[in-house]
Scaffold this active site. Structure first.
Site, short mmCIF file in Angstrom:
data_model
loop_
_atom_site.label_atom_id
_atom_site.label_comp_id
_atom_site.label_asym_id
_atom_site.label_seq_id
_atom_site.Cartn_x
_atom_site.Cartn_y
_atom_site.Cartn_z
CB VAL A 158 58.68 18.87 -8.04
CG1 VAL A 158 58.46 19.87 -6.92
CG2 VAL A 158 57.39 18.15 -8.38
CE LYS A 195 53.86 18.27 -8.78
NZ LYS A 195 53.19 17.12 -8.21
CG ASN A 251 49.96 13.30 -4.42
OD1 ASN A 251 50.97 13.72 -4.95
ND2 ASN A 251 48.94 12.81 -5.12
N GLY A 284 57.71 13.40 -10.96
CA GLY A 284 56.48 12.65 -10.78
C GLY A 284 56.01 12.07 -12.09
N GLY A 285 54.83 11.47 -12.07
CA GLY A 285 54.28 10.88 -13.28
C GLY A 285 53.81 11.90 -14.28
CE1 TYR A 287 61.59 22.73 -0.89
CE2 TYR A 287 62.20 24.18 0.92
CZ TYR A 287 62.45 23.07 0.14
OH TYR A 287 63.56 22.29 0.39
CE LYS A 319 50.44 10.06 -6.42
NZ LYS A 319 50.69 9.69 -7.84
N PRO A 320 50.69 8.08 -0.70
CG PRO A 320 51.55 6.16 0.31
CD PRO A 320 50.61 6.60 -0.77
CG ASP A 377 46.76 10.79 -7.42
OD1 ASP A 377 46.73 9.56 -7.22
OD2 ASP A 377 47.72 11.37 -7.93
#
Length: 730
Positions: A25, A40, A138, A20-21, A90, A135-136, A133
């Site tokens: 993960v 993460k 997440n 991710g940014g 998970y 967003k798709p 945040d």
């Protein structure tokens, strides 16, 4: 990072899942609970920022309290080598972004997924947590279609980091789904998540986000100033009702949106069920209509009022960007450069605004009215205050018996104060009541112990408990133990002795000694010595009876003697022996094969003289065959006689007293006299001489009986009448 690495000696990395940014993960195995988890791991460059790490830790803790079917659970937070990590549930599935890349979703499918996302957001909002945040990337969908929202709180930490609007060359996920107030750096609330979810719904049915650009700043500017194309203009399959839901959620002004995620969820559920929705329907650029009579939605009003500059430019330069002839081409180039200049100027203005506000270029910063966070937890209070714009939050512990430990009692400055956002807000947090040590009370009287505890501001509770070692009414122990540090006002249980407990002796007849011992132990009693006794009814080796007897109520730990049968035959001492003469009693005992030794006992009642007054064993008791039963026969003792009497004879036979006492004749053919105690009397007659010795004080004349065993020496008892035989006839 090696897949075999283990975090906190518990989480073993299995394989890499995604990047991710902010973090990598991994799929990992929880070695303690033997289950798969997702970890993460933050990038080292983020882990080196202490302020980011602290926010990250606080938000991870807040997110861990969110337990919901549509939220990915947070299990743990920790520090690894040069980095920090979060352990979470998970999910074996795919992200919503991966699903969208396969093509636009049907409005029905989008409404179903959106309702689950809104359900998760509503649960978080009601607990004071804003996602920030949405967003798709997440949103996860498992193999069964279950929707899970991830990264609660992490986006909040990122929103405070410096790189939120400064990364260039790529569109950050956060900026793509920013609400206008987030883009402007204003305080945000749950309606910001509603806006972001509206953007996600837009992307689900169109296959692309509503705004795109070359940088996060350009995208943020569009969220603030521009209006998106209607979803139906991109995908004609989007029905008006679903389009109205999207555009209402994406209203620029938070007051014009759905006021909660629950309202958005309810409208999505209505659409999915084919029911009319509450949002207005946008039917084109500049015109709107209502569903069931309500006024136009805020989106429709804003859309209807916006300028038609874009339409004019399109008419002037053509839909393809070119007019006819060189004049048209010249105007097209000029318009293009003008538009570019406006965009660059706007971007520069936004950058200058943010930089200048942080640097204080614009003079006095607008003051904020401090909200009331009383009775919130520290995490909730921090979240609320930081949402208002207060980044400097301190904590001060204060003792209190009235406010639960860990809850905010107040703030400094006080709630309602209007202060600059740079002000340090101090949370006055209850640490509970002051601590005090539980005193030693063992051996004290229970009443005194209660007084001692109350003097130390404890609340005593007396609990009775049996004890074989502590006298009744005295303290056995306390809970917590003496010396334990407790908050004042805490409850201390005082165990007071109620004395020894009592129990009923169980019936042991017919049990062997081992079984009897177990039965006694179960009744909190002890097995004592074993005595062999005869029994004609109980087989040899089994208990015939016990002492104390079965059914008796006895204290705990009482020793019980066991009487065990030796197998010999027994008989019962017959009843009615007392009151019988010796011969009569002897006959009864003989019938039971028992012997009858005789023993005389002095009595003061003449009526008991010569009769059985007791036996050993007594009537009714068992005894072996052939055993002896001692008969106790009464022997009367009369008052003493002190005046001797001269003996006379009327029948030709006489008794001569050697001590001066005499017998007096009371019947024909015999002579009788009274003898003093201890005297010796000699009788001279034709049949011989008889010597009688008596221990009685007086032998009264009470009638004649035949003296057994004459001639010879006979021992006389009290009140015995002696009749001398008459001389033979010549």
């Amino acid at each position: 990072m090696a897949p075999s690495e283990v975090f906190s000696e518990r989480y073993e990395l299995v394989r890499h899942i995604a990047r991710g940014g902010m973090a990598q993960v991994y799929l990992a195995q929880d070695l303690l609970l033997d289950r798969p988890v997702a970890i993460k791991v933050l990038f080292p460059e983020l882990s080196s920022d202490p302020s980011f790490v602290e926010r990250f830790r606080r938000e991870a803790q807040a997110a861990a309290n969110l337990s919901h079917a549509n939220i990915v659970s947070i299990y743990d937070w920790g520090q690894g080598e040069h980095t920090y990590f979060i352990v979470m549930e998970y999910i074996d599935g795919q992200t919503l972004s991966a699903l969208i890349r396969q093509g636009p979703l049907s409005p029905q499918r989008a409404a179903s997924i959106g309702a689950d996302i809104a359900n998760a957001l509503d649960f978080a909002h009601r607990r004071g947590v804003i996602h920030r945040d949405v967003k798709p990337g997440n949103v996860l969908i498992d193999q069964t279609g279950q929707v899970k929202v991830a990264d609660f709180g992490i986006a909040r930490a990122v929103s405070h980091a410096s790189e939120g609007l400064t990364q260039t060359g790529a569109v950050m996920g956060t900026a793509t789904y920013f609400s206008p107030e987030q883009a402007q750096g204003q305080p945000v609330d749950a309606r910001s998540d509603v806006y972001s979810l509206g953007v996600v719904l837009y992307e689900m049915v169109t296959g692309r986000p509503p705004f795109s650009g070359d940088s996060p700043v350009a995208i943020a500017y569009k969220h603030v100033r521009e209006f998106p194309a209607l979803p139906s203009s991109i995908n004609p399959q989007v029905p008006p009702d679903f389009e109205a839901i999207i555009m209402t959620a994406m209203a620029k002004d938070p007051d014009d949106r759905y006021q909660s995620a629950a309202e958005l969820r309810d409208d999505l559920v209505r659409f999915h069920r084919g029911q009319p929705v509450l949002a207005g329907r946008a039917t084109g650029a500049g015109t709107t209509r209502a569903v069931t009579g309500p006024p136009p939605s805020p989106y429709e009003q804003t859309y209807a009022q916006r300028t038609s500059a874009y339409d004019e430019l399109e008419a002037a330069y053509g839909a393809g960007g070119y007019g006819k002839g060189s004049q048209a081409r010249g105007r097209s180039r000029a318009g293009w450069w003008a538009s570019l200049f406006v965009v660059l100027l706007a971007v520069l203005a936004v950058l200058v605004f943010f930089i200048g506000r942080n640097a204080g270029w614009w003079g006095t910063v607008a003051e904020i009215k401090l909200m009331n966070v009383k009775n919130d937890t520290v995490a909730q209070a921090r979240s609320s205050l930081e949402g208002q714009g207060f980044d400097n939050v301190a904590v001060r512990s204060v003792h209190s018996q009235l406010v639960q430990s860990g809850l905010v009692m107040g703030t400094s400055p006080q709630a309602g104060s209007v202060v600059p956002p740079s002000t340090t807000i101090t949370l006055e947090v209850s640490s509970g009541a002051p601590l005090a040590a539980v005193p030693s009370l063992t051996g004290q009287r229970c009443g005194n112990a209660g007084t001692t505890l109350k003097a130390k501001d404890f609340n005593p509770t007396n609990i009775p408990q049996n004890s074989s070692s502590v006298a009744s009414g005295f303290v056995i122990s306390t809970k917590p133990k003496s010396g334990t540090q407790l908050q004042e006002g805490s409850t201390v249980d005082v165990y007071c002795s109620a004395g020894r407990a009592t129990t009923i002796v169980p019936s042991l007849q017919g049990l062997n000694p081992a079984q009897a011992g177990a039965a006694l132990a179960g009744a909190h009693l002890k097995a004592g010595s074993i005595v062999q006794v005869p029994s004609s009814t109980i087989p040899a080796g089994l208990v015939a009876y016990s002492q104390p007897y079965g059914g008796n109520l006895e204290p705990w730990e009482t020793t019980v003697k066991l009487f065990v049968s030796d197998g010999q035959q027994t008989v019962t001492v017959p009843p009615g022996l007392v009151g019988e003469t010796y011969l009569q009693a002897q006959k009864q005992l003989g019938a039971e094969s028992l012997f009858a030794p005789e023993d005389f006992v002095p009595v003061s009642n003449p009526s008991q003289d010569g009769y059985v007054i007791n036996s050993d064993p007594k009537s009714g008791q068992p005894i072996r065959e052939g055993s002896a039963v001692t008969l106790y026969v009464g022997e009367y003792t009369g008052p003493p006689t002190t005046k001797p009497v001269k003996s006379t004879s009327t029948t030709g036979s006489a008794f001569t007293s050697t001590t001066g006492s005499a017998f007096t004749s009371t019947s024909a053919g015999s002579s009788t006299t009274s003898a003093t105690a201890g005297s010796s009397t000699t009788s001279t007659s034709a049949t011989g001489t008889t010597t009688a010795t008596t221990s009685a004080t007086t032998v009264p004349a009470t009638g004649a009986t035949t003296l057994p065993g004459a001639p010879g020496a006979t021992t006389l008892g009290p009140s015995t009448t002696v009749t001398a035989p008459a001389p033979p006839t010549t």
